[in-house]
Design a protein around this motif. Sequence first.
Motif, mmCIF file in Angstrom:
data_model
loop_
_atom_site.group_PDB
_atom_site.id
_atom_site.type_symbol
_atom_site.label_atom_id
_atom_site.label_comp_id
_atom_site.label_asym_id
_atom_site.label_seq_id
_atom_site.Cartn_x
_atom_site.Cartn_y
_atom_site.Cartn_z
ATOM 1 N N MET A 1 0.830 -1.213 0.000
ATOM 2 C CA MET A 1 0.000 0.000 0.000
ATOM 3 C C MET A 1 0.867 1.267 0.000
ATOM 4 O O MET A 1 0.587 2.231 -0.700
ATOM 5 C CB MET A 1 -0.915 -0.008 1.240
ATOM 6 C CG MET A 1 -1.876 1.163 1.290
ATOM 7 S SD MET A 1 -3.102 1.125 -0.011
ATOM 8 C CE MET A 1 -4.271 2.342 0.577
ATOM 9 N N THR A 2 1.943 1.250 0.798
ATOM 10 C CA THR A 2 2.769 2.454 0.892
ATOM 11 C C THR A 2 3.443 2.781 -0.439
ATOM 12 O O THR A 2 3.624 3.954 -0.778
ATOM 13 C CB THR A 2 3.837 2.304 1.989
ATOM 14 O OG1 THR A 2 4.587 1.104 1.763
ATOM 15 C CG2 THR A 2 3.194 2.243 3.361
ATOM 16 N N ALA A 3 3.817 1.743 -1.205
ATOM 17 C CA ALA A 3 4.435 1.994 -2.508
ATOM 18 C C ALA A 3 3.465 2.685 -3.445
ATOM 19 O O ALA A 3 3.839 3.612 -4.192
ATOM 20 C CB ALA A 3 4.918 0.673 -3.118
ATOM 21 N N TRP A 4 2.191 2.272 -3.425
ATOM 22 C CA TRP A 4 1.188 2.908 -4.284
ATOM 23 C C TRP A 4 0.936 4.344 -3.851
ATOM 24 O O TRP A 4 0.723 5.233 -4.706
ATOM 25 C CB TRP A 4 -0.117 2.111 -4.250
ATOM 26 C CG TRP A 4 -0.046 0.775 -4.904
ATOM 27 C CD1 TRP A 4 -0.179 -0.448 -4.310
ATOM 28 C CD2 TRP A 4 0.194 0.512 -6.294
ATOM 29 N NE1 TRP A 4 -0.048 -1.449 -5.233
ATOM 30 C CE2 TRP A 4 0.184 -0.896 -6.464
ATOM 31 C CE3 TRP A 4 0.419 1.323 -7.404
ATOM 32 C CZ2 TRP A 4 0.377 -1.507 -7.692
ATOM 33 C CZ3 TRP A 4 0.620 0.719 -8.642
ATOM 34 C CH2 TRP A 4 0.602 -0.666 -8.785
ATOM 35 N N LEU A 80 -6.422 8.792 9.171
ATOM 36 C CA LEU A 80 -7.070 8.790 7.863
ATOM 37 C C LEU A 80 -7.743 7.451 7.602
ATOM 38 O O LEU A 80 -7.226 6.394 7.980
ATOM 39 C CB LEU A 80 -6.051 9.091 6.767
ATOM 40 C CG LEU A 80 -5.496 10.519 6.775
ATOM 41 C CD1 LEU A 80 -4.377 10.673 5.758
ATOM 42 C CD2 LEU A 80 -6.605 11.525 6.489
ATOM 43 N N PRO A 81 -8.914 7.465 6.952
ATOM 44 C CA PRO A 81 -9.654 6.216 6.715
ATOM 45 C C PRO A 81 -8.910 5.276 5.776
ATOM 46 O O PRO A 81 -8.160 5.704 4.895
ATOM 47 C CB PRO A 81 -10.968 6.702 6.076
ATOM 48 C CG PRO A 81 -10.641 8.045 5.495
ATOM 49 C CD PRO A 81 -9.619 8.640 6.413
ATOM 50 N N ASN A 82 -9.134 3.994 5.949
ATOM 51 C CA ASN A 82 -8.481 2.976 5.130
ATOM 52 C C ASN A 82 -9.329 2.681 3.893
ATOM 53 O O ASN A 82 -9.805 1.562 3.680
ATOM 54 C CB ASN A 82 -8.259 1.710 5.957
ATOM 55 C CG ASN A 82 -7.400 0.701 5.221
ATOM 56 O OD1 ASN A 82 -6.601 1.059 4.363
ATOM 57 N ND2 ASN A 82 -7.585 -0.576 5.547
ATOM 58 N N ASP A 83 -9.548 3.710 3.090
ATOM 59 C CA ASP A 83 -10.314 3.572 1.854
ATOM 60 C C ASP A 83 -9.722 4.506 0.808
ATOM 61 O O ASP A 83 -8.631 5.065 1.016
ATOM 62 C CB ASP A 83 -11.801 3.866 2.088
ATOM 63 C CG ASP A 83 -12.035 5.251 2.711
ATOM 64 O OD1 ASP A 83 -11.121 6.114 2.638
ATOM 65 O OD2 ASP A 83 -13.117 5.480 3.271
ATOM 66 N N TRP A 84 -10.416 4.699 -0.303
ATOM 67 C CA TRP A 84 -9.846 5.520 -1.378
ATOM 68 C C TRP A 84 -9.696 6.975 -0.961
ATOM 69 O O TRP A 84 -8.784 7.664 -1.430
ATOM 70 C CB TRP A 84 -10.691 5.392 -2.643
ATOM 71 C CG TRP A 84 -12.050 6.048 -2.568
ATOM 72 C CD1 TRP A 84 -13.214 5.469 -2.188
ATOM 73 C CD2 TRP A 84 -12.348 7.403 -2.896
ATOM 74 N NE1 TRP A 84 -14.246 6.377 -2.235
ATOM 75 C CE2 TRP A 84 -13.731 7.575 -2.682
ATOM 76 C CE3 TRP A 84 -11.610 8.480 -3.347
ATOM 77 C CZ2 TRP A 84 -14.381 8.789 -2.900
ATOM 78 C CZ3 TRP A 84 -12.243 9.691 -3.563
ATOM 79 C CH2 TRP A 84 -13.616 9.836 -3.341
ATOM 80 N N VAL A 85 -10.569 7.464 -0.065
ATOM 81 C CA VAL A 85 -10.442 8.851 0.410
ATOM 82 C C VAL A 85 -9.142 9.007 1.202
ATOM 83 O O VAL A 85 -8.381 9.956 1.002
ATOM 84 C CB VAL A 85 -11.656 9.245 1.284
ATOM 85 C CG1 VAL A 85 -11.439 10.642 1.887
ATOM 86 C CG2 VAL A 85 -12.935 9.217 0.466
#
Length: 314
Positions: A1-4, A80-85
Motif C-alpha cells: 500500500m505504501t508503494a502505491w 485517515l480512513p483505510n479507503d480511497w479517500v
Amino acid sequence: MTAWIMLAGLAVEALLGWPDALDRRMGHPVCWFGWLVERAEHLGNREKWSKPARGAMGGLLTLFLLALAGLIGLAMQLVLPNDWVGFVLMALLASSLIAARSLHDHVADVSSAFEGAGIDAARCTLSRIVGRETAKLDEAAIARAAIESLAENTSDGVTAPLFWGALLGLPGLFAYKAINTLDSMIGHRNSRYEAFGKIAARLDDLANLIPARLTGTLFTLCAGSGRAMKVMFRDARKHRSPNAGWPESAMAGALAIRLSGPRAYGTETSEEPWLNAEAGDPDAADIRRALALYQRVVVAAALLLAALGWAHLP
C-alpha cells in the motif's frame, strides 16, 4: 500500500508541483518545519556554551524534532480512513514532501536563462539553488554547479523520500524530510554549527546511504552506459560527502563531463577533487542533457514503485 501511495504522490507532484496559490496562503510544510528548527537553534545553540554542551543540546533537539515529525506522520496515517479517500489524502500529503517537479524547474530555469538573457541571468538564477559564490562563474562553472545540484538533489529530493515513504509510510517520509531539513539548516562545518549540528549531519548521512547509491545506479542504467558505472564506482568516494559523490559521479560518467572541482564559498575556496577528471567541462547545452537523463530516472523510480506495489498485492 505504501508503494502505491508514494507512486500517487510522485505523480501528483510531477504534474502539479506545490501550487503557488497554496504557497501564498499557507507556505510549505518544509518551511513550517524549518521555522521549528530556527526556534530550536535560537534557544539551544548559545555561543557562550562549550562545544560538548552545544553538541549535546543539538543532539537532543535533533532527536526531539525527528521524533515529532515521525509521530505526526504516524498520527495522520492512523487517523485517515483505510479507503480511497484516505489513499488520496495520504498521496496528497506525500506529494508535498517530494521535489521531482520543483527540482526540474529550478535547474531548467538556469538553462532557460542561458538561452534567453545570457550568462549574467544564468548566474543570478543559479544563485537561488546553490550555496557557492556565482558572481564570477563562467559558462562551464555554471553548468557544473547546476548539474551537480540536479544530481545530488535527485537523491535528497526524490529518491530518498520515495524510498523511506515506501518502506515506512508517512512516518518514514516525514522523519526523512525532518532529517534532511535539519541537515540543510544546521549540519554545516563551521564554528556556529559544527558541534550543534553534528548529530543532524550524521543522521542525514545515514538516511541517504542507500538512496544515494540507488540514485547513482539509476543514472547509470537510464544512461545505458557502462562507462558511467565505472566512473561512479571509481570516483564516488573522492567526494567529501559520503553520499553526494554517487549520483554526481554517475551523472559525470553518463554525460562524459567532469564535475566537482574547486569552488568558492564567499571568501573561501574549497579544493574539491574532480569527478571524471579526464573528461571535458560541461557547457550550457549539457544542462538540458542532464535534465533529460533526470526525467528518465524519475520514470524509472515510478516503475520501481509500481513493481513493488504489484509484488505486495494479495
